[in-house]
Design a protein around this motif. Structure first.
Motif, PDB file in Angstrom:
ATOM      1  N   LEU A 260      60.418  31.448   5.063  1.00  0.00           N
ATOM      2  CA  LEU A 260      60.817  30.068   4.975  1.00  0.00           C
ATOM      3  C   LEU A 260      59.953  29.377   6.316  1.00  0.00           C
ATOM      4  O   LEU A 260      59.436  28.051   5.881  1.00  0.00           O
ATOM      5  CB  LEU A 260      62.259  29.800   5.154  1.00  0.00           C
ATOM      6  N   PHE A 261      59.869  29.936   7.500  1.00  0.00           N
ATOM      7  CA  PHE A 261      59.422  29.422   8.430  1.00  0.00           C
ATOM      8  C   PHE A 261      57.690  29.566   8.408  1.00  0.00           C
ATOM      9  O   PHE A 261      56.984  28.818   9.145  1.00  0.00           O
ATOM     10  CB  PHE A 261      59.991  29.695   9.740  1.00  0.00           C
ATOM     11  N   ILE A 262      57.420  30.341   7.250  1.00  0.00           N
ATOM     12  CA  ILE A 262      55.775  30.607   7.367  1.00  0.00           C
ATOM     13  C   ILE A 262      55.443  29.555   6.256  1.00  0.00           C
ATOM     14  O   ILE A 262      54.144  29.347   6.443  1.00  0.00           O
ATOM     15  CB  ILE A 262      55.614  31.956   6.709  1.00  0.00           C
ATOM     16  N   ARG A 263      56.118  28.849   5.731  1.00  0.00           N
ATOM     17  CA  ARG A 263      55.772  27.948   4.506  1.00  0.00           C
ATOM     18  C   ARG A 263      54.588  26.884   5.333  1.00  0.00           C
ATOM     19  O   ARG A 263      53.588  26.812   4.878  1.00  0.00           O
ATOM     20  CB  ARG A 263      56.704  27.156   3.832  1.00  0.00           C
ATOM     21  N   PRO A 264      55.212  26.061   6.189  1.00  0.00           N
ATOM     22  CA  PRO A 264      54.340  25.186   6.834  1.00  0.00           C
ATOM     23  C   PRO A 264      52.951  25.630   7.326  1.00  0.00           C
ATOM     24  O   PRO A 264      51.919  25.239   7.243  1.00  0.00           O
ATOM     25  CB  PRO A 264      55.087  24.485   8.009  1.00  0.00           C
ATOM     26  N   VAL A 265      52.943  26.871   7.945  1.00  0.00           N
ATOM     27  CA  VAL A 265      51.643  27.792   8.640  1.00  0.00           C
ATOM     28  C   VAL A 265      50.822  27.919   7.308  1.00  0.00           C
ATOM     29  O   VAL A 265      49.717  27.775   7.407  1.00  0.00           O
ATOM     30  CB  VAL A 265      52.242  28.943   9.362  1.00  0.00           C
ATOM     31  N   ALA A 266      51.384  28.393   6.202  1.00  0.00           N
ATOM     32  CA  ALA A 266      50.580  28.807   4.927  1.00  0.00           C
ATOM     33  C   ALA A 266      50.064  27.293   4.489  1.00  0.00           C
ATOM     34  O   ALA A 266      48.786  27.354   4.163  1.00  0.00           O
ATOM     35  CB  ALA A 266      51.258  29.405   4.069  1.00  0.00           C
ATOM     36  N   LEU A 267      50.758  26.302   4.618  1.00  0.00           N
ATOM     37  CA  LEU A 267      50.095  25.084   3.891  1.00  0.00           C
ATOM     38  C   LEU A 267      48.883  24.428   4.948  1.00  0.00           C
ATOM     39  O   LEU A 267      47.845  24.280   4.492  1.00  0.00           O
ATOM     40  CB  LEU A 267      51.242  24.085   4.078  1.00  0.00           C
ATOM     41  N   GLY A 268      49.073  24.587   6.240  1.00  0.00           N
ATOM     42  CA  GLY A 268      48.228  24.053   7.069  1.00  0.00           C
ATOM     43  C   GLY A 268      46.816  24.953   7.202  1.00  0.00           C
ATOM     44  O   GLY A 268      45.773  24.582   7.205  1.00  0.00           O
TER      45      GLY A 268
END
Length: 227
Positions: free
Chosen positions: A150-158
């Protein structure tokens, strides 16, 4: 003196003033302003048709509660797509190659979807951390894994947006440097390299549009889980 290939990704500064704000403002100036007339020009008509088709396709799988994000998602897609494509012009700068900008957009919007889910349906939002039918001994491990994902999602987006644009720009610069270097030595090979450069530029335009669409599409999928 040979400049570094990564100099094109540095934030431009003129007279000590960072030009990032100018680069972020420029796309909105290029689009035609909406008119109150019933009949508008061809450019505005095509623009409105494209935006309406995109918005309809993006929001079709969402619940009615997620339709409030239509204006935000559409504006974000047009904004990122324009920034990506303007960066392909000579003597310009692509702000979306900066990880800080992409992470700033991704983290804020991802966090907004999570907060909406926790506020409107906390049981369903927390239920995503534990798949149904999980054996009892695996419950702590799966909760930790799902929380990390869940917390990896924004990192993957950017990182996805930054990596795709950076790789394409670097490849274009490498092939352009090779074609200019080979021009006096092997003109035939240089012409073939220029043709490859033209094709790669067209591919990079498509990548710039697709990456903006994928960025917003993934955000809509995150929103779909929380509305």
């Amino acid at each position: 003196m040979t400049l570094s290939l990564f100099d094109q990704f540095m934030s431009p500064v003129y007279l000590g003033i960072p030009l990032m704000a100018l680069a972020l403002t420029l796309p909105w100036i290029l689009f035609p302003a909406p008119s109150s007339r019933w009949i508008s020009n061809r450019l505005t008509t095509v623009q409105n048709w494209g935006i309406s088709q995109y918005t309809r396709q993006l929001l079709q799988p969402l619940n009615p509660g997620g339709h409030k994000w239509a204006l935000l998602f559409t504006s974000l897609m047009v904004f990122i797509m324009t920034l990506n494509m303007l960066g392909l012009l000579p003597y310009t700068f692509t702000p979306t190659t900066q990880l800080s900008l992409n992470m700033g957009i991704a983290v804020v919007l991802w966090l907004a979807t999570v907060i909406i889910g926790l506020r409107n349906q906390p049981t369903v939002a927390l239920g995503h951390l534990l798949p149904e039918g999980t054996p009892t001994p695996l419950i702590p491990v799966l909760i930790i894994i799902e929380t990390i994902s869940l917390f990896i999602r924004p990192v993957a987006l950017g990182v996805r947006l930054t990596a795709n644009l950076t790789a394409g720009h670097l490849l274009i610069q490498l092939i352009a440097t090779a074609s200019f270097t080979l021009l006096p030595l092997m003109p035939a090979v240089s012409i073939l390299t220029m043709v490859l450069l033209l094709l790669l530029t067209l591919l990079e335009v498509a990548v710039a549009m697709i990456q903006a669409y994928v960025f917003v599409l993934l955000l809509s999928l995150y929103l779909q889980e929380n509305v």
